[in-house]
Design a protein around this motif. Structure first.
Motif, PDB file in Angstrom:
ATOM      1  N   UNK A 207       3.943  -5.145  -3.874  1.00 54.82           N
ATOM      2  CA  UNK A 207       2.603  -5.740  -4.289  1.00 54.82           C
ATOM      3  C   UNK A 207       1.459  -5.412  -3.853  1.00 54.82           C
ATOM      4  N   UNK A 208       1.519  -4.284  -2.821  1.00 57.58           N
ATOM      5  CA  UNK A 208       0.423  -4.164  -2.172  1.00 57.58           C
ATOM      6  C   UNK A 208      -0.251  -3.120  -2.833  1.00 57.58           C
ATOM      7  N   UNK A 209      -1.746  -2.677  -2.449  1.00 57.04           N
ATOM      8  CA  UNK A 209      -2.387  -1.416  -2.795  1.00 57.04           C
ATOM      9  C   UNK A 209      -1.540  -0.245  -2.181  1.00 57.04           C
ATOM     10  N   UNK A 365      -4.568 -11.288   0.920  1.00 55.36           N
ATOM     11  CA  UNK A 365      -5.323 -11.850  -0.070  1.00 55.36           C
ATOM     12  C   UNK A 365      -6.539 -10.796  -0.536  1.00 55.36           C
ATOM     13  N   UNK A 367      -7.072  -7.983   0.949  1.00 58.97           N
ATOM     14  CA  UNK A 367      -6.773  -6.554   0.584  1.00 58.97           C
ATOM     15  C   UNK A 367      -6.092  -6.087  -0.812  1.00 58.97           C
ATOM     16  N   UNK A 368      -5.340  -7.231  -1.208  1.00 57.66           N
ATOM     17  CA  UNK A 368      -4.894  -7.230  -2.568  1.00 57.66           C
ATOM     18  C   UNK A 368      -5.943  -7.331  -3.783  1.00 57.66           C
ATOM     19  N   UNK A 369      -7.160  -8.031  -3.388  1.00 55.17           N
ATOM     20  CA  UNK A 369      -8.095  -8.031  -4.306  1.00 55.17           C
ATOM     21  C   UNK A 369      -9.014  -7.023  -4.308  1.00 55.17           C
ATOM     22  N   UNK A 370      -9.230  -6.613  -3.214  1.00 52.77           N
ATOM     23  CA  UNK A 370     -10.444  -5.669  -2.924  1.00 52.77           C
ATOM     24  C   UNK A 370     -10.006  -4.176  -2.705  1.00 52.77           C
ATOM     25  N   UNK A 371      -8.785  -3.929  -2.311  1.00 53.11           N
ATOM     26  CA  UNK A 371      -8.511  -2.687  -2.116  1.00 53.11           C
ATOM     27  C   UNK A 371      -8.171  -1.769  -3.246  1.00 53.11           C
TER      28      UNK A 371
ATOM     29  N   UNK B  24      -0.122   1.236 -11.799  1.00 48.58           N
ATOM     30  CA  UNK B  24      -0.267   0.541 -10.516  1.00 48.58           C
ATOM     31  C   UNK B  24      -0.401  -1.072 -10.879  1.00 48.58           C
ATOM     32  N   UNK B  25      -0.152  -1.933  -9.934  1.00 47.98           N
ATOM     33  CA  UNK B  25       0.078  -3.332 -10.225  1.00 47.98           C
ATOM     34  C   UNK B  25      -1.520  -3.694 -10.467  1.00 47.98           C
ATOM     35  N   UNK B  26      -2.482  -2.987  -9.938  1.00 47.94           N
ATOM     36  CA  UNK B  26      -3.869  -3.363 -10.372  1.00 47.94           C
ATOM     37  C   UNK B  26      -3.939  -3.110 -11.698  1.00 47.94           C
ATOM     38  N   UNK B  29      -3.334  -6.589 -12.945  1.00 49.70           N
ATOM     39  CA  UNK B  29      -4.375  -7.464 -12.579  1.00 49.70           C
ATOM     40  C   UNK B  29      -5.351  -7.326 -13.937  1.00 49.70           C
ATOM     41  N   UNK B  37      -3.842 -12.297  -8.084  1.00 54.60           N
ATOM     42  CA  UNK B  37      -2.914 -11.303  -8.193  1.00 54.60           C
ATOM     43  C   UNK B  37      -1.632 -11.646  -7.994  1.00 54.60           C
ATOM     44  N   UNK B  38      -1.521 -12.688  -7.081  1.00 54.79           N
ATOM     45  CA  UNK B  38      -0.249 -13.190  -6.310  1.00 54.79           C
ATOM     46  C   UNK B  38       0.708 -13.657  -7.856  1.00 54.79           C
ATOM     47  N   UNK B  41       1.719 -10.752  -9.750  1.00 56.81           N
ATOM     48  CA  UNK B  41       2.823  -9.795  -9.276  1.00 56.81           C
ATOM     49  C   UNK B  41       4.022 -10.405  -9.409  1.00 56.81           C
ATOM     50  N   UNK B  45       7.436  -8.920 -11.077  1.00 52.35           N
ATOM     51  CA  UNK B  45       8.795  -9.086 -10.582  1.00 52.35           C
ATOM     52  C   UNK B  45       9.676  -9.304 -11.438  1.00 52.35           C
ATOM     53  N   UNK B  64       4.617   1.047 -11.772  1.00 52.42           N
ATOM     54  CA  UNK B  64       5.629   0.271 -12.404  1.00 52.42           C
ATOM     55  C   UNK B  64       5.457   0.770 -13.880  1.00 52.42           C
TER      56      UNK B  64
END
Ligand code: SF4
Ligand code: SF4
Lengths: 435, 80
Positions: A207-209, A365, A367-371, B24-26, B29, B37-38, B41, B45, B64
Protein backbone atom coordinates in the motif's frame (compact mmCIF):
# COMPACT_ATOMS: atom_id res chain seq x y z
CA UNK A 1 25.06 -32.40 -18.31
CA UNK A 2 23.51 -33.58 -21.50
CA UNK A 3 20.58 -31.31 -22.24
CA UNK A 4 22.43 -28.12 -23.16
CA UNK A 5 25.97 -27.21 -24.09
CA UNK A 6 27.22 -24.27 -22.01
CA UNK A 7 30.68 -23.19 -23.24
CA UNK A 8 30.31 -19.59 -22.08
CA UNK A 9 29.13 -20.53 -18.61
CA UNK A 10 31.95 -23.06 -18.33
CA UNK A 11 34.37 -20.15 -18.46
CA UNK A 12 32.94 -19.00 -15.15
CA UNK A 13 34.14 -22.20 -13.49
CA UNK A 14 37.78 -21.37 -14.10
CA UNK A 15 39.88 -19.61 -11.50
CA UNK A 16 40.40 -20.03 -7.78
CA UNK A 17 37.07 -18.90 -6.53
CA UNK A 18 33.69 -20.46 -5.92
CA UNK A 19 31.47 -20.58 -8.98
CA UNK A 20 27.70 -20.44 -9.02
CA UNK A 21 27.86 -22.38 -12.30
CA UNK A 22 29.57 -25.30 -10.54
CA UNK A 23 26.97 -25.11 -7.78
CA UNK A 24 24.16 -25.26 -10.32
CA UNK A 25 25.73 -28.18 -12.17
CA UNK A 26 26.10 -30.03 -8.90
CA UNK A 27 22.42 -29.52 -8.13
CA UNK A 28 21.44 -30.54 -11.68
CA UNK A 29 23.33 -33.79 -11.24
CA UNK A 30 21.84 -34.40 -7.81
CA UNK A 31 18.34 -33.97 -9.24
CA UNK A 32 19.17 -36.47 -11.95
CA UNK A 33 20.03 -39.16 -9.39
CA UNK A 34 17.72 -38.36 -6.49
CA UNK A 35 14.93 -40.64 -5.30
CA UNK A 36 13.06 -37.69 -3.76
CA UNK A 37 9.53 -37.38 -5.14
CA UNK A 38 10.20 -34.12 -7.04
CA UNK A 39 7.15 -31.89 -7.51
CA UNK A 40 8.85 -29.58 -10.01
CA UNK A 41 10.50 -30.55 -13.32
CA UNK A 42 13.56 -32.71 -12.76
CA UNK A 43 15.44 -30.84 -15.49
CA UNK A 44 14.68 -27.32 -14.20
CA UNK A 45 18.26 -26.58 -13.12
CA UNK A 46 19.67 -27.89 -16.41
CA UNK A 47 17.20 -25.74 -18.29
CA UNK A 48 18.15 -22.77 -16.14
CA UNK A 49 21.79 -23.27 -17.15
CA UNK A 50 20.76 -23.56 -20.79
CA UNK A 51 18.64 -20.43 -20.59
CA UNK A 52 21.48 -18.51 -18.97
CA UNK A 53 23.87 -19.64 -21.70
CA UNK A 54 21.39 -18.40 -24.30
CA UNK A 55 21.21 -15.07 -22.43
CA UNK A 56 24.99 -14.75 -22.74
CA UNK A 57 24.84 -15.60 -26.46
CA UNK A 58 21.95 -13.24 -27.24
CA UNK A 59 22.99 -10.61 -24.69
CA UNK A 60 19.36 -10.12 -23.71
CA UNK A 61 17.36 -11.32 -20.73
CA UNK A 62 14.98 -14.19 -21.40
CA UNK A 63 12.69 -13.62 -18.44
CA UNK A 64 9.44 -11.76 -18.88
CA UNK A 65 8.86 -8.83 -16.58
CA UNK A 66 6.86 -9.40 -13.41
CA UNK A 67 3.71 -11.37 -12.80
CA UNK A 68 2.12 -13.34 -9.99
CA UNK A 69 3.00 -11.90 -6.61
CA UNK A 70 2.00 -14.11 -3.78
CA UNK A 71 -0.08 -16.70 -2.16
CA UNK A 72 -3.70 -16.19 -1.21
CA UNK A 73 -4.14 -13.05 0.88
CA UNK A 74 -0.56 -11.86 0.38
CA UNK A 75 0.56 -9.12 -1.98
CA UNK A 76 4.25 -9.90 -1.73
CA UNK A 77 6.80 -12.55 -1.00
CA UNK A 78 6.74 -14.12 -4.44
CA UNK A 79 8.51 -12.68 -7.46
CA UNK A 80 6.86 -14.04 -10.56
CA UNK A 81 9.26 -15.20 -13.24
CA UNK A 82 8.24 -16.59 -16.61
CA UNK A 83 10.70 -17.60 -19.30
CA UNK A 84 10.19 -16.35 -22.87
CA UNK A 85 11.64 -19.54 -24.41
CA UNK A 86 9.38 -22.15 -22.82
CA UNK A 87 9.55 -24.61 -25.76
CA UNK A 88 13.28 -24.98 -25.58
CA UNK A 89 13.47 -24.73 -21.80
CA UNK A 90 10.22 -26.22 -20.44
CA UNK A 91 11.79 -26.82 -17.02
CA UNK A 92 11.82 -23.09 -16.34
CA UNK A 93 8.55 -22.13 -18.03
CA UNK A 94 7.47 -20.67 -14.70
CA UNK A 95 10.27 -20.31 -12.22
CA UNK A 96 9.14 -18.03 -9.39
CA UNK A 97 11.30 -16.78 -6.57
CA UNK A 98 10.00 -16.96 -3.01
CA UNK A 99 11.26 -14.68 -0.26
CA UNK A 100 11.22 -16.13 3.22
CA UNK A 101 11.35 -13.85 6.26
CA UNK A 102 14.66 -14.72 7.94
CA UNK A 103 14.76 -14.97 11.74
CA UNK A 104 16.31 -11.90 13.41
CA UNK A 105 20.10 -11.99 13.03
CA UNK A 106 19.77 -15.16 10.96
CA UNK A 107 20.17 -17.75 13.69
CA UNK A 108 19.25 -21.26 12.55
CA UNK A 109 19.49 -24.72 13.93
CA UNK A 110 21.06 -27.24 11.58
CA UNK A 111 17.80 -29.16 11.81
CA UNK A 112 15.90 -26.18 10.44
CA UNK A 113 18.36 -25.74 7.56
CA UNK A 114 17.99 -29.41 6.65
CA UNK A 115 14.21 -29.07 6.68
CA UNK A 116 14.12 -26.02 4.44
CA UNK A 117 16.58 -27.57 1.99
CA UNK A 118 14.52 -30.74 1.90
CA UNK A 119 11.34 -28.74 1.26
CA UNK A 120 12.95 -26.73 -1.50
CA UNK A 121 14.49 -29.71 -3.21
CA UNK A 122 11.11 -31.41 -3.31
CA UNK A 123 8.87 -28.45 -4.17
CA UNK A 124 11.34 -26.08 -5.83
CA UNK A 125 14.56 -26.09 -7.79
CA UNK A 126 16.79 -26.81 -4.80
CA UNK A 127 18.65 -23.56 -5.51
CA UNK A 128 18.74 -20.98 -2.73
CA UNK A 129 20.42 -17.68 -2.01
CA UNK A 130 21.39 -17.28 1.64
CA UNK A 131 20.62 -14.41 1.96
CA UNK A 132 19.30 -11.81 -0.45
CA UNK A 133 20.41 -8.22 0.05
CA UNK A 134 17.21 -7.37 1.91
CA UNK A 135 18.02 -10.17 4.33
CA UNK A 136 15.45 -12.79 3.36
CA UNK A 137 16.17 -16.39 2.55
CA UNK A 138 15.72 -16.50 -1.22
CA UNK A 139 14.28 -19.68 -2.67
CA UNK A 140 14.97 -19.60 -6.39
CA UNK A 141 12.56 -21.15 -8.82
CA UNK A 142 9.34 -23.07 -8.50
CA UNK A 143 6.20 -23.59 -10.54
CA UNK A 144 2.91 -21.78 -10.03
CA UNK A 145 1.03 -24.76 -8.50
CA UNK A 146 3.79 -25.26 -5.93
CA UNK A 147 3.54 -21.74 -4.45
CA UNK A 148 0.64 -22.48 -2.14
CA UNK A 149 2.11 -25.87 -1.25
CA UNK A 150 5.45 -24.37 -0.22
CA UNK A 151 3.67 -21.65 1.73
CA UNK A 152 1.55 -24.19 3.57
CA UNK A 153 4.54 -26.26 4.57
CA UNK A 154 6.60 -23.21 5.52
CA UNK A 155 3.95 -21.83 7.83
CA UNK A 156 2.68 -25.12 9.27
CA UNK A 157 5.83 -27.23 9.54
CA UNK A 158 8.66 -24.72 9.73
CA UNK A 159 6.87 -21.88 11.53
CA UNK A 160 8.19 -19.43 8.98
CA UNK A 161 6.51 -16.66 6.98
CA UNK A 162 7.09 -15.08 3.60
CA UNK A 163 8.97 -11.78 3.47
CA UNK A 164 8.15 -8.52 1.71
CA UNK A 165 8.44 -7.59 -1.96
CA UNK A 166 6.85 -4.99 -4.23
CA UNK A 167 5.46 -1.74 -2.79
CA UNK A 168 5.54 -3.19 0.70
CA UNK A 169 7.36 -2.89 3.93
CA UNK A 170 10.33 -5.15 3.22
CA UNK A 171 11.44 -7.75 5.71
CA UNK A 172 13.04 -5.81 8.59
CA UNK A 173 16.62 -6.81 9.28
CA UNK A 174 19.09 -6.33 12.11
CA UNK A 175 22.71 -6.93 13.04
CA UNK A 176 23.67 -9.74 15.39
CA UNK A 177 23.44 -7.25 18.26
CA UNK A 178 23.29 -8.33 21.86
CA UNK A 179 23.33 -11.98 20.89
CA UNK A 180 27.09 -11.81 20.38
CA UNK A 181 28.31 -8.24 20.23
CA UNK A 182 29.44 -6.08 23.14
CA UNK A 183 29.03 -2.92 21.06
CA UNK A 184 25.24 -3.27 20.80
CA UNK A 185 23.61 -0.15 22.23
CA UNK A 186 20.13 -1.69 22.17
CA UNK A 187 18.60 -5.09 21.54
CA UNK A 188 18.39 -5.11 17.74
CA UNK A 189 16.84 -8.56 17.56
CA UNK A 190 14.05 -7.72 19.98
CA UNK A 191 12.95 -4.62 18.09
CA UNK A 192 13.37 -6.25 14.67
CA UNK A 193 11.05 -9.07 15.72
CA UNK A 194 8.62 -6.64 17.40
CA UNK A 195 8.41 -4.44 14.30
CA UNK A 196 7.99 -7.45 12.02
CA UNK A 197 5.03 -8.59 14.10
CA UNK A 198 3.53 -5.11 14.56
CA UNK A 199 3.62 -4.25 10.87
CA UNK A 200 2.40 -7.52 9.34
CA UNK A 201 -0.22 -5.68 7.33
CA UNK A 202 2.33 -3.35 5.75
CA UNK A 203 4.64 -6.31 5.10
CA UNK A 204 2.11 -8.47 3.28
CA UNK A 205 -0.32 -6.01 1.74
CA UNK A 206 1.31 -3.51 -0.60
CA UNK A 207 0.00 0.00 0.00
CA UNK A 208 3.05 2.24 -0.21
CA UNK A 209 4.21 4.31 -3.17
CA UNK A 210 7.26 2.04 -3.34
CA UNK A 211 9.40 -0.20 -1.13
CA UNK A 212 10.20 0.74 2.49
CA UNK A 213 13.00 -0.75 4.58
CA UNK A 214 13.79 -0.73 8.28
CA UNK A 215 17.26 -1.73 9.29
CA UNK A 216 18.58 -1.98 12.84
CA UNK A 217 22.28 -1.53 13.53
CA UNK A 218 23.32 -1.91 17.16
CA UNK A 219 26.13 0.64 16.85
CA UNK A 220 27.72 2.94 14.27
CA UNK A 221 29.86 0.09 12.91
CA UNK A 222 26.76 -0.62 10.87
CA UNK A 223 26.91 -4.35 10.21
CA UNK A 224 23.61 -4.29 8.28
CA UNK A 225 24.60 -0.99 6.62
CA UNK A 226 21.38 0.68 7.74
CA UNK A 227 22.66 4.12 6.85
CA UNK A 228 23.17 3.18 3.21
CA UNK A 229 20.28 0.85 2.58
CA UNK A 230 17.25 1.65 4.70
CA UNK A 231 14.49 4.21 4.33
CA UNK A 232 14.55 4.25 8.11
CA UNK A 233 17.89 3.50 9.75
CA UNK A 234 17.99 2.87 13.49
CA UNK A 235 21.63 3.08 14.55
CA UNK A 236 22.74 2.45 18.13
CA UNK A 237 24.59 5.19 19.99
CA UNK A 238 25.11 6.55 23.52
CA UNK A 239 24.94 10.01 25.04
CA UNK A 240 27.28 9.76 28.02
CA UNK A 241 31.03 9.10 27.92
CA UNK A 242 33.15 6.33 26.43
CA UNK A 243 34.30 4.19 29.36
CA UNK A 244 38.09 4.03 29.60
CA UNK A 245 40.16 1.39 31.41
CA UNK A 246 43.52 3.16 31.64
CA UNK A 247 45.35 -0.03 32.70
CA UNK A 248 44.13 -1.82 29.59
CA UNK A 249 45.20 1.15 27.44
CA UNK A 250 48.69 0.72 28.84
CA UNK A 251 48.55 -3.00 28.11
CA UNK A 252 47.74 -2.23 24.44
CA UNK A 253 50.58 0.27 24.29
CA UNK A 254 52.93 -2.23 25.94
CA UNK A 255 52.01 -4.92 23.42
CA UNK A 256 50.36 -7.25 25.95
CA UNK A 257 46.99 -7.03 24.22
CA UNK A 258 46.78 -7.19 20.44
CA UNK A 259 44.99 -4.24 18.83
CA UNK A 260 41.84 -4.82 16.72
CA UNK A 261 41.31 -8.14 18.49
CA UNK A 262 44.39 -9.51 16.70
CA UNK A 263 42.90 -8.95 13.26
CA UNK A 264 46.17 -7.72 11.74
CA UNK A 265 48.29 -10.70 12.67
CA UNK A 266 48.85 -12.22 9.22
CA UNK A 267 51.89 -10.08 8.57
CA UNK A 268 54.36 -8.07 10.62
CA UNK A 269 52.83 -4.61 10.80
CA UNK A 270 55.26 -3.47 13.50
CA UNK A 271 54.42 -2.57 17.09
CA UNK A 272 51.19 -0.81 18.05
CA UNK A 273 51.54 2.95 17.80
CA UNK A 274 48.65 4.50 19.72
CA UNK A 275 49.41 8.01 18.48
CA UNK A 276 49.43 7.05 14.82
CA UNK A 277 46.77 4.38 14.87
CA UNK A 278 44.23 5.89 17.25
CA UNK A 279 44.79 9.50 18.34
CA UNK A 280 45.70 10.84 14.90
CA UNK A 281 42.88 8.94 13.22
CA UNK A 282 40.12 10.25 15.48
CA UNK A 283 37.97 12.18 12.98
CA UNK A 284 36.98 14.86 15.47
CA UNK A 285 40.48 15.19 16.97
CA UNK A 286 39.04 14.85 20.45
CA UNK A 287 41.57 12.35 21.85
CA UNK A 288 44.88 12.84 23.62
CA UNK A 289 47.66 10.58 24.89
CA UNK A 290 50.49 11.86 27.07
CA UNK A 291 52.33 8.56 27.40
CA UNK A 292 50.44 7.62 30.57
CA UNK A 293 46.84 8.63 30.27
CA UNK A 294 44.30 8.53 27.45
CA UNK A 295 41.90 11.47 27.33
CA UNK A 296 38.68 11.85 25.35
CA UNK A 297 36.76 15.10 25.09
CA UNK A 298 33.40 13.36 24.77
CA UNK A 299 31.45 16.45 23.75
CA UNK A 300 33.28 16.43 20.43
CA UNK A 301 33.27 12.65 19.88
CA UNK A 302 30.92 11.68 17.04
CA UNK A 303 30.78 7.99 17.98
CA UNK A 304 32.65 6.81 14.89
CA UNK A 305 33.72 3.67 16.81
CA UNK A 306 37.31 3.71 15.54
CA UNK A 307 39.08 3.88 18.91
CA UNK A 308 36.74 1.30 20.43
CA UNK A 309 37.29 -1.09 17.52
CA UNK A 310 41.07 -0.82 17.90
CA UNK A 311 41.14 -1.21 21.69
CA UNK A 312 37.93 -3.00 22.67
CA UNK A 313 39.30 -4.14 26.03
CA UNK A 314 40.28 -0.61 27.03
CA UNK A 315 37.36 1.38 25.63
CA UNK A 316 33.69 0.62 25.89
CA UNK A 317 30.55 2.33 24.67
CA UNK A 318 28.79 4.55 27.22
CA UNK A 319 26.08 3.32 29.57
CA UNK A 320 23.25 5.67 28.60
CA UNK A 321 22.51 3.97 25.30
CA UNK A 322 19.81 4.29 22.66
CA UNK A 323 19.78 5.02 18.95
CA UNK A 324 19.93 7.73 16.34
CA UNK A 325 17.11 7.64 13.80
CA UNK A 326 17.87 8.50 10.19
CA UNK A 327 15.65 8.52 7.12
CA UNK A 328 15.89 8.27 3.40
CA UNK A 329 18.72 6.03 2.16
CA UNK A 330 18.27 4.25 -1.13
CA UNK A 331 20.13 2.67 -4.00
CA UNK A 332 20.25 4.45 -7.35
CA UNK A 333 17.33 4.65 -9.72
CA UNK A 334 16.06 8.18 -10.08
CA UNK A 335 18.68 10.40 -8.45
CA UNK A 336 21.59 8.11 -7.60
CA UNK A 337 22.62 6.57 -4.30
CA UNK A 338 21.83 8.47 -1.15
CA UNK A 339 22.61 7.96 2.54
CA UNK A 340 20.08 8.41 5.33
CA UNK A 341 19.76 11.82 6.95
CA UNK A 342 19.97 12.23 10.72
CA UNK A 343 16.52 13.15 11.99
CA UNK A 344 16.38 12.15 15.66
CA UNK A 345 19.84 12.45 17.24
CA UNK A 346 18.98 10.28 20.23
CA UNK A 347 16.07 8.15 21.30
CA UNK A 348 15.85 5.50 23.99
CA UNK A 349 14.99 2.16 22.42
CA UNK A 350 12.91 0.26 24.94
CA UNK A 351 9.87 -1.95 24.71
CA UNK A 352 7.13 -1.35 23.67
CA UNK A 353 8.84 1.22 21.38
CA UNK A 354 5.85 3.60 21.40
CA UNK A 355 7.89 6.70 20.58
CA UNK A 356 9.47 5.07 17.56
CA UNK A 357 6.20 3.62 16.32
CA UNK A 358 4.57 7.05 16.54
CA UNK A 359 7.33 8.45 14.39
CA UNK A 360 7.08 5.62 11.85
CA UNK A 361 3.36 6.15 11.45
CA UNK A 362 3.68 9.92 10.97
CA UNK A 363 6.26 9.33 8.26
CA UNK A 364 4.20 6.67 6.51
CA UNK A 365 1.08 8.87 6.48
CA UNK A 366 3.08 11.69 4.92
CA UNK A 367 4.76 9.52 2.31
CA UNK A 368 1.51 7.72 1.39
CA UNK A 369 -0.22 11.07 0.81
CA UNK A 370 2.57 13.03 -0.82
CA UNK A 371 4.86 10.45 -2.38
CA UNK A 372 4.59 9.90 -6.12
CA UNK A 373 4.37 6.42 -7.54
CA UNK A 374 7.75 4.74 -7.20
CA UNK A 375 9.22 7.60 -5.21
CA UNK A 376 11.31 6.46 -2.24
CA UNK A 377 11.00 8.41 0.99
CA UNK A 378 14.50 9.87 0.50
CA UNK A 379 13.45 11.29 -2.85
CA UNK A 380 10.32 12.81 -1.37
CA UNK A 381 12.40 14.48 1.37
CA UNK A 382 14.68 15.84 -1.31
CA UNK A 383 11.77 17.10 -3.39
CA UNK A 384 9.82 18.76 -0.57
CA UNK A 385 12.74 19.71 1.64
CA UNK A 386 14.04 18.59 5.01
CA UNK A 387 12.25 21.49 6.70
CA UNK A 388 8.93 20.04 5.59
CA UNK A 389 10.02 16.60 6.77
CA UNK A 390 10.82 17.92 10.24
CA UNK A 391 7.36 19.43 10.41
CA UNK A 392 5.84 16.10 9.51
CA UNK A 393 7.85 14.43 12.27
CA UNK A 394 6.93 17.28 14.63
CA UNK A 395 10.60 17.88 15.41
CA UNK A 396 12.62 21.06 15.81
CA UNK A 397 15.74 21.61 13.77
CA UNK A 398 18.97 20.81 15.61
CA UNK A 399 22.61 21.62 14.77
CA UNK A 400 23.43 17.90 14.90
CA UNK A 401 21.33 17.39 11.78
CA UNK A 402 23.63 19.44 9.59
CA UNK A 403 27.12 18.86 8.35
CA UNK A 404 28.30 22.45 8.12
CA UNK A 405 26.86 25.95 8.48
CA UNK A 406 24.64 26.99 5.61
CA UNK A 407 26.11 28.60 2.51
CA UNK A 408 22.72 29.70 1.19
CA UNK A 409 21.96 33.14 2.67
CA UNK A 410 18.18 33.03 2.13
CA UNK A 411 15.88 32.26 4.99
CA UNK A 412 12.42 31.00 4.30
CA UNK A 413 10.06 32.49 6.86
CA UNK A 414 6.57 31.27 7.49
CA UNK A 415 3.80 33.62 8.45
CA UNK A 416 3.29 32.07 11.88
CA UNK A 417 7.00 32.48 12.66
CA UNK A 418 6.91 36.25 12.13
CA UNK A 419 5.48 38.51 14.88
CA UNK A 420 2.33 40.13 13.49
CA UNK A 421 2.27 37.89 10.40
CA UNK A 422 2.30 39.29 6.88
CA UNK A 423 -0.28 42.05 7.55
CA UNK A 424 0.96 45.44 8.57
CA UNK A 425 -0.58 48.77 9.31
CA UNK A 426 0.49 50.97 6.42
CA UNK A 427 0.11 54.16 8.49
CA UNK A 428 2.41 52.82 11.19
CA UNK A 429 4.87 51.86 8.48
CA UNK A 430 4.74 55.27 6.81
CA UNK A 431 5.64 56.95 10.09
CA UNK A 432 9.11 55.55 9.70
CA UNK A 433 9.42 55.09 5.96
CA UNK A 434 8.65 57.80 3.45
CA UNK A 435 7.25 57.06 0.03
CA UNK B 1 -21.97 5.67 -0.09
CA UNK B 2 -22.19 2.12 1.23
CA UNK B 3 -19.46 -0.45 0.76
CA UNK B 4 -21.28 -2.12 -2.13
CA UNK B 5 -21.48 1.14 -4.08
CA UNK B 6 -17.79 1.74 -3.35
CA UNK B 7 -16.92 -1.62 -4.81
CA UNK B 8 -19.06 -1.01 -7.87
CA UNK B 9 -17.50 2.41 -8.40
CA UNK B 10 -14.02 0.89 -8.36
CA UNK B 11 -14.96 -1.84 -10.82
CA UNK B 12 -16.72 0.62 -13.15
CA UNK B 13 -13.85 3.11 -13.05
CA UNK B 14 -11.26 0.47 -13.86
CA UNK B 15 -13.35 -0.96 -16.68
CA UNK B 16 -13.65 2.48 -18.24
CA UNK B 17 -9.88 2.93 -18.58
CA UNK B 18 -8.97 1.97 -22.11
CA UNK B 19 -5.78 0.09 -22.88
CA UNK B 20 -4.69 -0.13 -19.29
CA UNK B 21 -5.42 -2.95 -16.89
CA UNK B 22 -3.02 -2.40 -14.01
CA UNK B 23 -3.02 0.56 -11.66
CA UNK B 24 -1.11 2.07 -8.79
CA UNK B 25 -2.83 2.34 -5.43
CA UNK B 26 -2.73 6.11 -5.95
CA UNK B 27 -5.17 5.74 -8.84
CA UNK B 28 -7.63 4.27 -6.36
CA UNK B 29 -7.13 7.17 -4.00
CA UNK B 30 -8.16 9.45 -6.87
CA UNK B 31 -11.51 7.63 -7.09
CA UNK B 32 -12.17 8.65 -3.47
CA UNK B 33 -10.46 12.03 -3.13
CA UNK B 34 -12.06 12.77 0.23
CA UNK B 35 -10.91 9.65 2.01
CA UNK B 36 -7.70 8.77 3.79
CA UNK B 37 -5.37 6.54 1.76
CA UNK B 38 -5.48 4.07 4.65
CA UNK B 39 -9.24 3.54 4.21
CA UNK B 40 -8.93 3.11 0.47
CA UNK B 41 -6.09 0.64 0.94
CA UNK B 42 -8.25 -1.44 3.30
CA UNK B 43 -11.05 -1.61 0.75
CA UNK B 44 -8.68 -2.54 -2.06
CA UNK B 45 -7.14 -5.31 0.05
CA UNK B 46 -10.57 -6.60 0.85
CA UNK B 47 -11.47 -6.72 -2.82
CA UNK B 48 -8.26 -8.66 -3.49
CA UNK B 49 -9.18 -11.18 -0.81
CA UNK B 50 -12.68 -11.44 -2.24
CA UNK B 51 -11.21 -12.13 -5.66
CA UNK B 52 -12.46 -9.05 -7.52
CA UNK B 53 -9.04 -7.42 -7.81
CA UNK B 54 -5.56 -8.89 -7.99
CA UNK B 55 -2.01 -7.78 -7.39
CA UNK B 56 0.67 -7.74 -10.06
CA UNK B 57 4.30 -7.07 -9.30
CA UNK B 58 7.60 -6.58 -11.06
CA UNK B 59 9.31 -7.59 -7.84
CA UNK B 60 9.95 -3.98 -6.89
CA UNK B 61 6.66 -2.24 -7.64
CA UNK B 62 3.13 -3.49 -7.08
CA UNK B 63 0.17 -2.72 -9.32
CA UNK B 64 -3.47 -3.68 -8.94
CA UNK B 65 -6.01 -4.68 -11.56
CA UNK B 66 -9.31 -6.44 -12.08
CA UNK B 67 -8.81 -10.15 -11.69
CA UNK B 68 -7.95 -11.79 -14.99
CA UNK B 69 -7.75 -8.53 -16.95
CA UNK B 70 -4.85 -7.87 -19.29
CA UNK B 71 -1.65 -9.80 -19.68
CA UNK B 72 -0.79 -11.63 -16.50
CA UNK B 73 2.82 -12.40 -17.08
CA UNK B 74 4.01 -9.35 -18.86
CA UNK B 75 4.62 -5.71 -18.34
CA UNK B 76 2.35 -2.99 -19.54
CA UNK B 77 3.32 0.46 -20.60
CA UNK B 78 3.68 2.80 -17.67
CA UNK B 79 2.11 6.17 -18.20
CA UNK B 80 3.48 8.02 -15.20
S1 SF4 C 1 26.41 -3.06 14.14
FE1 SF4 C 1 27.64 -2.73 16.01
S2 SF4 C 1 26.40 -3.79 17.57
FE2 SF4 C 1 25.71 -4.60 15.63
S3 SF4 C 1 26.95 -6.45 15.28
FE3 SF4 C 1 27.94 -4.71 14.23
S4 SF4 C 1 29.46 -3.99 15.69
FE4 SF4 C 1 28.01 -5.21 16.85
S1 SF4 D 1 34.65 7.13 18.79
FE1 SF4 D 1 35.68 8.10 17.04
S2 SF4 D 1 35.25 10.29 17.35
FE2 SF4 D 1 34.87 9.28 19.32
S3 SF4 D 1 36.81 9.43 20.44
FE3 SF4 D 1 36.83 7.43 19.37
S4 SF4 D 1 37.86 7.85 17.44
FE4 SF4 D 1 37.26 9.83 18.28
Amino acid sequence: MTRHKTPLLDELEKGNWPSFVSDMKQEAEAREKTDVDLQTPKECVEDLLGLLELTYVDKVVHWKHGGIVGVFGYGGGVIGRYCDQPEEFPGVRDFHTMRVNQPSSKFYSSEYLRQICELWERRGSGLTNMHGSTGDIILLGTTTPQLEEVFWELTHNLDQDLGGSGSNLRTPSCCIGKARCEFACYDTQAICTAFTMEYQDELHRPAFPYKFKFKFDGCPNGCVAAIARADMSIIGTWRDDIRIDQEAVKAYVGGEIKPNGGAHSGRDWGGFDIQKEVIDLCPTECMSWDGKKLGIYNKECNRCMHCINVMPRALRIGEDTGASILFGAKAPILEGAQMSTLTVPFMKIEEPYEELKDLVEKVWDYWSEEGKNRERLGELIQREGFQKFLEVCELDADPRMIQEPRSNPYIFWKEEDVPGGWDRDINEYRKKHQK
Amino acid sequence: MGPEEDRQLIVDTLKKKKGKTKFYLKDFNKIFPDRKPREVKKLVNKMVTEGTLEYWSSGSTTLIGLKGAGKQHDTEEEDE
